[in-house]
Design a protein around this motif. Sequence first.
Motif, PDB file in Angstrom:
ATOM      1  N   LEU A 197      37.204  79.773  64.576  1.00  0.00           N
ATOM      2  CA  LEU A 197      37.183  78.312  64.560  1.00  0.00           C
ATOM      3  C   LEU A 197      36.927  77.772  63.161  1.00  0.00           C
ATOM      4  O   LEU A 197      37.608  76.855  62.696  1.00  0.00           O
ATOM      5  N   TYR A 198      35.926  78.332  62.479  1.00  0.00           N
ATOM      6  CA  TYR A 198      35.594  77.804  61.152  1.00  0.00           C
ATOM      7  C   TYR A 198      36.760  77.961  60.186  1.00  0.00           C
ATOM      8  O   TYR A 198      36.948  77.143  59.277  1.00  0.00           O
ATOM      9  N   SER A 199      37.549  79.005  60.373  1.00  0.00           N
ATOM     10  CA  SER A 199      38.695  79.226  59.503  1.00  0.00           C
ATOM     11  C   SER A 199      39.706  78.093  59.650  1.00  0.00           C
ATOM     12  O   SER A 199      40.240  77.588  58.656  1.00  0.00           O
ATOM     13  N   SER A 200      39.982  77.671  60.881  1.00  0.00           N
ATOM     14  CA  SER A 200      40.938  76.578  61.081  1.00  0.00           C
ATOM     15  C   SER A 200      40.407  75.275  60.506  1.00  0.00           C
ATOM     16  O   SER A 200      41.176  74.473  59.936  1.00  0.00           O
ATOM     17  N   ILE A 201      39.111  75.041  60.616  1.00  0.00           N
ATOM     18  CA  ILE A 201      38.521  73.800  60.087  1.00  0.00           C
ATOM     19  C   ILE A 201      38.588  73.775  58.566  1.00  0.00           C
ATOM     20  O   ILE A 201      38.978  72.771  57.951  1.00  0.00           O
ATOM     21  N   GLU A 202      38.219  74.890  57.933  1.00  0.00           N
ATOM     22  CA  GLU A 202      38.240  74.933  56.472  1.00  0.00           C
ATOM     23  C   GLU A 202      39.662  74.810  55.925  1.00  0.00           C
ATOM     24  O   GLU A 202      39.889  74.168  54.890  1.00  0.00           O
ATOM     25  N   ILE A 203      40.624  75.411  56.613  1.00  0.00           N
ATOM     26  CA  ILE A 203      42.008  75.300  56.157  1.00  0.00           C
ATOM     27  C   ILE A 203      42.520  73.880  56.356  1.00  0.00           C
ATOM     28  O   ILE A 203      43.248  73.342  55.501  1.00  0.00           O
ATOM     29  N   ALA A 204      42.130  73.220  57.439  1.00  0.00           N
ATOM     30  CA  ALA A 204      42.514  71.821  57.636  1.00  0.00           C
ATOM     31  C   ALA A 204      42.003  70.946  56.502  1.00  0.00           C
ATOM     32  O   ALA A 204      42.690  70.027  56.037  1.00  0.00           O
ATOM     33  N   ARG A 205      40.810  71.228  56.020  1.00  0.00           N
ATOM     34  CA  ARG A 205      40.227  70.438  54.929  1.00  0.00           C
ATOM     35  C   ARG A 205      40.994  70.603  53.623  1.00  0.00           C
ATOM     36  O   ARG A 205      40.920  69.738  52.749  1.00  0.00           O
ATOM     37  N   MET A 206      41.726  71.698  53.487  1.00  0.00           N
ATOM     38  CA  MET A 206      42.537  71.878  52.282  1.00  0.00           C
ATOM     39  C   MET A 206      43.727  70.926  52.250  1.00  0.00           C
ATOM     40  O   MET A 206      44.236  70.589  51.175  1.00  0.00           O
ATOM     41  N   TRP A 207      44.175  70.512  53.438  1.00  0.00           N
ATOM     42  CA  TRP A 207      45.351  69.644  53.523  1.00  0.00           C
ATOM     43  C   TRP A 207      45.000  68.181  53.781  1.00  0.00           C
ATOM     44  O   TRP A 207      45.796  67.290  53.480  1.00  0.00           O
ATOM     45  N   ARG A 247      34.940  66.949  60.524  1.00  0.00           N
ATOM     46  CA  ARG A 247      35.739  66.006  59.733  1.00  0.00           C
ATOM     47  C   ARG A 247      36.161  66.629  58.401  1.00  0.00           C
ATOM     48  O   ARG A 247      35.571  67.597  57.937  1.00  0.00           O
ATOM     49  N   ALA A 248      37.160  66.011  57.800  1.00  0.00           N
ATOM     50  CA  ALA A 248      37.538  66.367  56.437  1.00  0.00           C
ATOM     51  C   ALA A 248      36.417  65.946  55.492  1.00  0.00           C
ATOM     52  O   ALA A 248      35.615  65.056  55.815  1.00  0.00           O
ATOM     53  N   ASN A 249      36.373  66.571  54.316  1.00  0.00           N
ATOM     54  CA  ASN A 249      35.241  66.333  53.409  1.00  0.00           C
ATOM     55  C   ASN A 249      35.674  65.808  52.037  1.00  0.00           C
ATOM     56  O   ASN A 249      34.961  65.979  51.054  1.00  0.00           O
ATOM     57  N   TYR A 250      36.827  65.156  51.998  1.00  0.00           N
ATOM     58  CA  TYR A 250      37.330  64.537  50.754  1.00  0.00           C
ATOM     59  C   TYR A 250      37.521  65.557  49.632  1.00  0.00           C
ATOM     60  O   TYR A 250      37.360  65.249  48.451  1.00  0.00           O
ATOM     61  N   ARG A 251      37.888  66.769  50.015  1.00  0.00           N
ATOM     62  CA  ARG A 251      38.115  67.819  49.017  1.00  0.00           C
ATOM     63  C   ARG A 251      39.442  68.524  49.251  1.00  0.00           C
ATOM     64  O   ARG A 251      39.569  69.731  49.047  1.00  0.00           O
ATOM     65  N   SER A 252      40.436  67.791  49.669  1.00  0.00           N
ATOM     66  CA  SER A 252      41.744  68.404  49.903  1.00  0.00           C
ATOM     67  C   SER A 252      42.309  68.943  48.595  1.00  0.00           C
ATOM     68  O   SER A 252      41.986  68.455  47.505  1.00  0.00           O
ATOM     69  N   LEU A 253      43.160  69.937  48.708  1.00  0.00           N
ATOM     70  CA  LEU A 253      43.743  70.573  47.524  1.00  0.00           C
ATOM     71  C   LEU A 253      45.079  69.982  47.132  1.00  0.00           C
ATOM     72  O   LEU A 253      45.548  70.190  46.020  1.00  0.00           O
ATOM     73  N   THR A 254      45.713  69.263  48.045  1.00  0.00           N
ATOM     74  CA  THR A 254      47.026  68.687  47.753  1.00  0.00           C
ATOM     75  C   THR A 254      47.305  67.520  48.684  1.00  0.00           C
ATOM     76  O   THR A 254      46.787  67.468  49.802  1.00  0.00           O
ATOM     77  N   ASP A 255      48.103  66.589  48.182  1.00  0.00           N
ATOM     78  CA  ASP A 255      48.590  65.498  49.034  1.00  0.00           C
ATOM     79  C   ASP A 255      50.120  65.525  49.107  1.00  0.00           C
ATOM     80  O   ASP A 255      50.750  64.562  49.535  1.00  0.00           O
TER      81      ASP A 255
END
Length: 427
Positions: free
Chosen positions: A264-274, A294-302
């Motif tokens: 589960l944590y893997s899917s959440i952390e990967i979601a935060r990248m996007w 929730r997302a944490n305002y640290r996405s890697l790309t838009d």
Amino acid sequence: MVLPKRGLVLGATAAMLTTVAITGAGLQLSQSQAFFSESPKELVDEVWQIINRQYLDATFNQVDWRAVRNEYLDMSYDSKEDAYDAIQEMLDKLEDPYTRFLKPEEFETLQIDTSGELLGIGIQIALDEETGDITVVAPIEDTPAFEAGLLAKDTIVEIDGQSTEGMEINDAVSLIRGKPGTSVGIVIRRGTRELEFEIERARIEIHPVRARIEPTESGNIGYIRLTQFSANAVDEMREAIQDFEKQDVAGYVLDLRSNPGGLLYSSIEIARMWLEEGTIVSTVDRRGEVDRQRANYRSLTDAPLVILIDGGSASASEILSGALQDNDRASLVGTQTFGKGLVQSVRSLGDGSGLTVTIAKYLTPSGRDINEEGIEPDSIVELEDSQREALQQDRSQIGTLKDPQFVEALDILLETIASADSAPGDA
């Protein structure tokens, strides 16, 4: 989830890659406090207690769960195997394929599956339902099996001198797995020939991320295929995105097809990248308590993103694709996902066995309960049988212009990029 052929990676233990019943979206490892003390009845009661405290359905599938305890504690058990059979009978009353008892070897399999590292020769095998043959699905690149020359579609006829005729997959796994540095003898049938191999087992790291650049007239597109949400998926996904960002890619195709889920944590952390902001997933237990990630305002790309999904995309794959779809971050292409919206806690028991317990269900950001329903893509692209067979027979075609679903995803992505480029800018 049970596929026509169950793929197994063989090592010191076998890691099931395509059985969502074992690798659900929310595997949360926790240590049982029970002391087994060589008493099978204590193990039976420990399992009952865990279900009683944590199971999602407070009605226990309309079963009198206290009466079940009395029934099974009144029995006599001469061995651990007797206790194992009784536990499975208890759990069968719940009619929940995801709440399962795992014997010690099966529990070890689950732990290795999510760790991203195996001990073995590095092959995926399957039981051919038509012939009953144990068949090599594929050797993993840069492993002892790959270097020895094993090929996809090889039929394994002997393992260390034992015939595989009528053999179950788990029995084959038990014979092939072993400690690094030891060897296993395998005889395979390839066409009309029989070939013998003596292969030394080794420590093998499984890489769930495959990434490459697809050149287009609108710029380079980053293609990322994620096969499993294992412990090392987060780091590998981050590295892939960061590498592509340095190359100024114009957009991304994220391939989650046939990804059965994982942590589960893997899917959440990967979601935060996007995803820069917004809800990713909510979980609800039997008391109705909601945990919202929730997302944490640290996405890697838009950059524009299209996600490929199919009926083999389950659990953690549905969390990720549902989160990005509901937040209008990505378009989904392919076919409806599997529909596995339940979270399992994984408990270790005193004798080395384990228990997966359904403890919650998850909801997408818009509140969709996708269990047994799945997620509908924005653009439905069905594969014909011939197309599916071609991709199965030659995996190098997946994610290329010979892959119809990828072609559609690429077309949609390029249209999105073109629309963004033509939009009027601020004065």
